[in-house]
Design a protein around this motif. Structure first.
Motif, PDB file in Angstrom:
ATOM      1  N   TYR A   5       2.400   5.457   5.989  1.00  0.00           N
ATOM      2  CA  TYR A   5       1.202   5.210   5.186  1.00  0.00           C
ATOM      3  C   TYR A   5      -0.058   5.577   5.947  1.00  0.00           C
ATOM      4  N   LYS A  57     -10.250  -6.935   0.391  1.00  0.00           N
ATOM      5  CA  LYS A  57      -9.161  -5.966   0.563  1.00  0.00           C
ATOM      6  C   LYS A  57      -9.585  -4.877   1.548  1.00  0.00           C
ATOM      7  N   GLU A  58     -10.858  -4.523   1.523  1.00  0.00           N
ATOM      8  CA  GLU A  58     -11.374  -3.529   2.459  1.00  0.00           C
ATOM      9  C   GLU A  58     -11.231  -4.017   3.896  1.00  0.00           C
ATOM     10  N   PHE A  71      -7.639  -3.696   4.911  1.00  0.00           N
ATOM     11  CA  PHE A  71      -7.270  -2.304   5.135  1.00  0.00           C
ATOM     12  C   PHE A  71      -7.812  -1.798   6.472  1.00  0.00           C
ATOM     13  N   PHE A  94       0.833  -1.204   0.000  1.00  0.00           N
ATOM     14  CA  PHE A  94       0.000   0.000   0.000  1.00  0.00           C
ATOM     15  C   PHE A  94       0.866   1.253   0.000  1.00  0.00           C
ATOM     16  N   ASP A  98      -3.884   7.094   3.365  1.00  0.00           N
ATOM     17  CA  ASP A  98      -5.075   6.617   4.077  1.00  0.00           C
ATOM     18  C   ASP A  98      -6.254   7.573   3.959  1.00  0.00           C
ATOM     19  N   GLU A 111      -7.269   8.620  -0.399  1.00  0.00           N
ATOM     20  CA  GLU A 111      -7.688   7.677  -1.428  1.00  0.00           C
ATOM     21  C   GLU A 111      -9.152   7.287  -1.319  1.00  0.00           C
ATOM     22  N   TYR A 164      -3.387   2.105  -2.150  1.00  0.00           N
ATOM     23  CA  TYR A 164      -4.433   1.102  -1.891  1.00  0.00           C
ATOM     24  C   TYR A 164      -5.115   0.656  -3.175  1.00  0.00           C
ATOM     25  N   ARG A 165      -5.525   1.605  -3.985  1.00  0.00           N
ATOM     26  CA  ARG A 165      -6.293   1.265  -5.188  1.00  0.00           C
ATOM     27  C   ARG A 165      -5.488   0.440  -6.179  1.00  0.00           C
TER      28      ARG A 165
END
Length: 301
Positions: free
Chosen positions: A96, A47-48, A51, A16, A101, A104, A21-22
């Motif tokens: 990060y 993935k969410e 995160f 990340f 964070d 995005e 992230y994307r």
């Protein structure tokens, strides 16, 4: 936390940071961990979810450090400087956490992630207010949210220069510089007595936050540590007989800890057995430390 889960988290944090992230896919993380994508989905459903776990974990690290510093019972000024220093040390380790964070994720992209980010932002802002109020007391009560906002801006701006503009600023020197500038600010406010801009009425959502509730109790921490130990045991590279022994030890430890009057000698013996395994030793040591703190708190004064 299991070894595999920790490995996935470490990989995700690194990717990340590198790609954002994307741009990071679940397949990227699985490949980096040398596991099948399906194996990763058994640990994190999306993935969410991964995160969100990272965000919560980092926030807990921050609260743990606040708790550690407070327990040192240093003079007020030294505590103030130590906490400011710890902020920059934390952000240096988890860059990060404050970079991508919060940029995005527009509100429509992920309700769960955006909601958590908002919650963390409110918690951190409220922590800053608590830190400043402990240092300056009633001198800033009229302007506490304005002072907090200015402090937050200083922390964020200098963190950017440290992490992303690569300015070689010494963290302890930076903490002292900011503390002294806040002294100047408070002195100026007291002298000129301007009208507050961020009033209590405007900051209702921050006033409602209970900072102490963000720091788990010792019993909650011990329960979490024991759960982590139990989740790691099945993944250890030891004979199955040894795994069974360790599982029994962990079970006995849980039963003993839940008793009204736990037997300290038995808990010590069980923790020593767990500590033999390198993957369990740090968690067992933390558990031992928490138990020691509880015994100290319960000593007659």
């Amino acid at each position: 936390m299991s070894l595999l889960k920790e490995k996935i988290i470490q990989s995700a944090v690194r990717l990340f940071m590198e790609k954002g992230y994307r741009a990071t896919s679940i397949q990227d993380i699985a490949d980096d961990c040398s596991i099948a994508k399906g194996s990763l989905y058994k640990v994190f459903g999306s993935k969410e979810d991964l995160f969100i776990c990272i965000l919560k974990q980092r926030q807990q690290y921050m609260m743990d450090e606040v708790e550690r510093i407070r327990k040192l019972a240093l003079p007020r000024r030294e505590t103030y400087l130590a906490e400011i220093t710890s902020l920059f040390q934390f952000f240096s380790r988890h860059g990060y956490y404050i970079s991508r964070d919060y940029t995005e994720f527009p509100p429509a992209s992920s309700d769960n992630v955006y909601s958590l980010i908002q919650q963390i932002q409110i918690q951190m802002f409220n922590y800053y207010e608590n830190l400043l109020s402990r240092q300056y007391g009633s001198a800033i009560s009229q302007w506490k949210w304005d002072v907090t906002s200015l402090f937050s801006g200083l922390v964020r701006e200098y963190t950017f220069h440290l992490l992303f503009a690569f300015k070689p600023i010494h963290i302890e020197q930076l903490a002292l510089f900011i503390a002294e500038r806040m002294d100047d600010l408070v002195e100026g406010l007291v002298k000129t007595s301007p009208q507050a801009l961020l009033t209590t009425e405007l900051m209702k959502e921050y006033e409602a936050v209970d900072l102490e509730s963000l720091v788990p109790t010792n019993s909650a921490r011990m329960s979490s540590l024991l759960h982590t130990i139990q989740s790691i045991i099945p993944e250890l590279y030891v004979p199955n007989v040894r795994k069974s022994e360790l599982e029994q030890v962990a079970k006995l430890l849980e039963e003993e800890m839940n008793k009204e009057v736990p037997r300290a000698f038995l808990i010590q013996a069980l923790l020593r057995d767990l500590s033999v395994e390198p993957e369990l030793s740090s968690h067992a040591d933390q558990l031992q430390q928490r138990l020691g703190e509880i015994r100290q708190e319960n000593k007659p004064r």
